[in-house]
Design an enzyme around this catalytic site. Structure first.
Site, PDB file in Angstrom:
ATOM      1  N   GLU A   4       0.816  -1.217   0.000  1.00  0.00           N
ATOM      2  CA  GLU A   4       0.000   0.000   0.000  1.00  0.00           C
ATOM      3  C   GLU A   4       0.850   1.267   0.000  1.00  0.00           C
ATOM      4  OE1 GLU A   4      -0.998  -2.793   1.343  1.00  0.00           O
ATOM      5  OE2 GLU A   4      -3.032  -3.026   0.561  1.00  0.00           O
ATOM      6  N   HIS A  53     -12.689  -5.245   7.915  1.00  0.00           N
ATOM      7  CA  HIS A  53     -13.005  -4.993   6.506  1.00  0.00           C
ATOM      8  C   HIS A  53     -14.312  -4.229   6.369  1.00  0.00           C
ATOM      9  CE1 HIS A  53      -9.923  -8.042   5.938  1.00  0.00           C
ATOM     10  NE2 HIS A  53      -9.893  -7.781   4.647  1.00  0.00           N
TER      11      HIS A  53
END
Ligand SMILES: Cc1ncc(C[n+]2csc(CCOP(=O)(O)OP(=O)(O)O)c2C)c(N)n1
Ligand SMILES: [Mg+2]
Lengths: 325, 365
Positions: free
Chosen positions: A61, A130
């Site tokens: 990321e 999530h």
């Protein structure tokens, strides 16, 4: 002419529109190219634009956002996907410390016209890692624009506006909205950041909502109608820039306000809006300024629990009834 | 030359500079494009290198003095003793190449030709600073000189340098991004993410680890799984392991020239570990007492300025030319100091400018 399309397909259409419009637009992320994205929101882009402009990355990321940042400062308009907004925490340095501060620290020498797209929020029973709604994290950082569309047309228009914007934009797609459909006119759609829309008019209470909470607010307003309460619903669409005029103008008429936030309670964006309304039009207010939020807990996975703790239509209705009493 | 390429020995020489105390490199005169007939680099290059070293040294000594006088506020991280790396790369880079450096970035920013007065004024928090006083010592930037920013979060700028290199690749400009960082930076995730992506995408980027043996106060060897913090990791990313004597401007220049040429030719990234040492502490007024006296002593012997000066003299550069360079640096630093001291502090209103591209800071209507 208009067409009924999903929120998911609107993402691909918006990206394709901008990649056709401007050849400096490039798109990167994990599983975004060959696979078309884990939510299938970027299907077809690789085929149309090729592997130079639509690139799969490693699970890195920081490398993804670093690539976007370095490219943005040197003539490219990158769009970077962070698969789930929860993963922003792994590259928070780029999101919070590098990207938003560089223009300022260099006194305008560096511009960062980039967009970070990410799937935000709950509703899919994915559990606490999530499902976070983190738009309020982003809102607290000077130098970041923060956008969260509630419907397919806005996905296209606001994504286009974000990509064309000269500043960095964090673009939150609410992941439970991907299969939802909406009318989208033909042709190019380019919207404007910082303009809220009044999606339903009313006179007794203003409900301010964002992303998936907009649908719930509208449903609640329909129900409130049958209870004799006329609710106005504002879709904020962007937290930064924030369209306070639309909110204040509405609240002055209705004299009451509820915010409906998916983020957990503490320091959620609604708190900022309540404070603005309190400071700037408290003399027009007839009922308690009220926030409906997810409680201050990590979001549980079980459907029975998730459904109970995300702001529901029932909780919005109950809050509205209380403030108009 | 005193660069060794361990996993690709044909590129290196017998001469190994990979111990903590680097080799002096008398046999450093490997043939290069710039080599003159008598075996050393062209005099123009050599004088350019010396001038860079001297300018940075003179500037940093002044910056330290101004810090101790309270005129440079906050903090400053000097490159005293480490000048040869900035000098070697500064001379090897093309004007439109990109530099990404850290909070220890005065040297790299100056090495690209950034106006010394603007840099000094930034250190003093003045409106005429290169960042208008909003950046400070740790964030020197001069985009017009290719100095794309000094980054103060360890590792942050390695992925960002990749981005500039990716952009150059897309635009086909042949530009190269050079990214400087410390030994301590090799243990943060961004280093590893960046190297992998650079290799996978074949980016025109050169990563330069300035291994000065210490992080802030901890010796890198105490907290690192391998002996050479950058070079020993190179093979994990399909790169040769390159170590250079970072106190030898010519050795650095040669390694830089090769790596930059490879990047420009589309042959992908490089990772270079340059062994060096800081003369002073980590930052501010740190006396660096955590370092053994003998170690400091040994490295002071290798001070890049007097050693290079002596080498230039031995190889035909006259004392006058060297003094001329030194005098010019002195008067430039004096002028920069004068400029900075006499510059106004920023207007309060400036704090509200340049958050956004429209020049302002408004977040609402
Ligand atoms: C992410 C992060 N962690 C810690 C720090 C604090 N810090 C600043 S400089 C430094 C030492 C870095 O050492 P090295 O990479 O060897 O660079 P040097 O200062 O020796 O040039 C540390 C730990 C920081 N700025 N960023
Ligand atoms: Mg170090």
């Amino acid at each position: 002419m208009a067409e009924l399309i999903t929120y998911r397909d609107a993402v691909a259409r918006g990206l394709a529109q901008e990649m056709r419009h401007d050849e400096t637009v490039h798109f990167i992320g994990e599983d975004v190219a060959a696979a078309g994205g884990v939510f299938k929101a970027t299907k077809g882009l690789l085929e149309e634009f090729g592997p130079e402009r639509v690139r799969d990355t490693p699970i890195s990321e920081e490398a993804i956002l670093g690539a976007a940042m370095g490219a943005a400062m040197t003539g490219i308009r990158p769009v970077a996907e962070i698969m789930f907004s929860d993963f922003l925490a792994t590259c928070w340095d780029l999101v919070a410390v590098e990207i938003p501060k560089t223009r300022y620290m260099t006194d305008g020498q560096i511009s960062l016209p980039l967009v970070i797209r990410t799937a935000n929020g709950g509703g899919l029973r994915f559990g606490a890692q999530h499902s976070q709604a983190v738009e309020n994290w982003a809102m607290s950082i000077p130098g970041l624009k923060v956008v969260a569309p509630s419907n397919p047309k806005d996905v296209i228009g606001l994504l286009a506006a974000a990509i064309r914007d000269p500043d960095p934009v964090l673009f939150f797609e609410q992941k439970s909205l991907y299969p939802t459909k909406g009318e989208v006119p033909d042709g190019e759609i380019v919207d404007e950041l910082g303009v809220a829309t009044t999606v339903r008019q009313g006179s007794d209470v203003t409900i301010v909502a964002l992303a998936s909470m907009v649908r719930r607010a509208v449903e609640a307003a329909d129900e409130l109608d049958s209870l004799g309460i006329s609710a106005e619903v504002i879709d904020l669409r962007s937290l930064v820039p924030l369209d306070t005029n639309t909110i204040i103008e509405s609240v002055k008429r209705t004299t009451r306000m509820i915010t409906v936030e998916e983020n957990p309670r503490l320091c959620g964006w609604g708190a900022e809006i309540v404070s603005i309304v309190a400071e700037e039009c408290i003399w027009h207010i007839d009922g308690p300024l009220t926030r409906v939020t997810t409680p201050h807990i990590p979001l549980p996975s079980a459907d029975a629990l998730e459904d109970e703790f995300l702001p529901s239509v029932e909780r919005i209705v109950a809050a509205a009834q209380k403030v108009v009493q | 030359m005193s660069a060794t390429t361990k996993s690709a020995p044909e590129q290196g020489t017998d001469h190994d500079a990979d111990d903590a105390t680097p080799a002096t490199g008398d046999d450093a005169e490997a043939a290069t494009a710039d080599a003159s007939a008598d075996g050393h680099l062209d005099d123009v290059v050599r004088l350019g290198l010396y001038e860079q070293v001297v300018r940075i040294r003179t500037f940093e000594e002044r910056a330290y003095r101004l810090f101790m006088e309270g005129l440079v506020k906050g903090t400053s991280h000097l490159s005293l003793g480490m000048e040869a790396i900035a000098a070697g790369f500064g001379e090897a880079m093309r004007a439109d190449d990109y530099t990404f450096c850290t909070y220890r970035g005065h040297a790299h920013t100056l090495a690209r030709g950034t106006d010394m007065g603007g840099v000094m004024a930034e250190l003093l928090g003045r409106a005429t600073g290169v960042c208008g006083g909003k950046g400070g010592s740790m964030h020197l930037t001069s985009v017009e000189h290719g100095a794309m920013g000094s980054y103060a979060i360890i590792g942050a700028h390695l992925p960002i340098a990749n981005g500039a290199a990716w952009s150059a690749q897309i635009r086909g400009t042949g530009q190269v991004a050079v990214c400087f960082f410390g030994d301590g930076t090799t243990n943060i995730g961004a280093f590893h993410e960046a190297l992998n992506l650079a290799k996978v995408w074949d980016l025109p980027v050169v990563f330069v680890c300035e291994n000065n043996l210490y992080m802030e106060y901890t010796a890198i060897g105490d907290v690192t799984a391998v002996e050479h913090p950058a070079a020993d990791r190179a093979s994990a990313y399909g790169l040769p392991s390159i170590i250079v004597d970072g106190n030898d401007p010519e050795a650095v220049y040669e390694v830089a020239t090769e790596a930059i040429a490879r990047a420009r030719a589309g042959e992908g990234p490089s990772l270079i570990e340059a062994k060096t040492y800081r003369h002073g502490g980590h930052s501010r007024a740190d006396p660096g007492t955590y370092r053994p006296a003998e170690e400091v002593e040994a490295w002071l012997e290798r001070d890049p300025m007097p050693t290079y000066r002596a080498r230039l003299q031995e190889t035909g550069i006259t004392e006058e030319r060297l003094e001329e360079i030194e005098a010019r640096a002195q008067s430039d630093v004096d002028a920069a100091t004068e400029f900075a001291k006499s510059s106004p502090v920023p207007e309060l209103q400036a704090a509200y400018t340049n958050v956004w591209a429209d020049g302002g800071s408004s977040w609402r209507n």
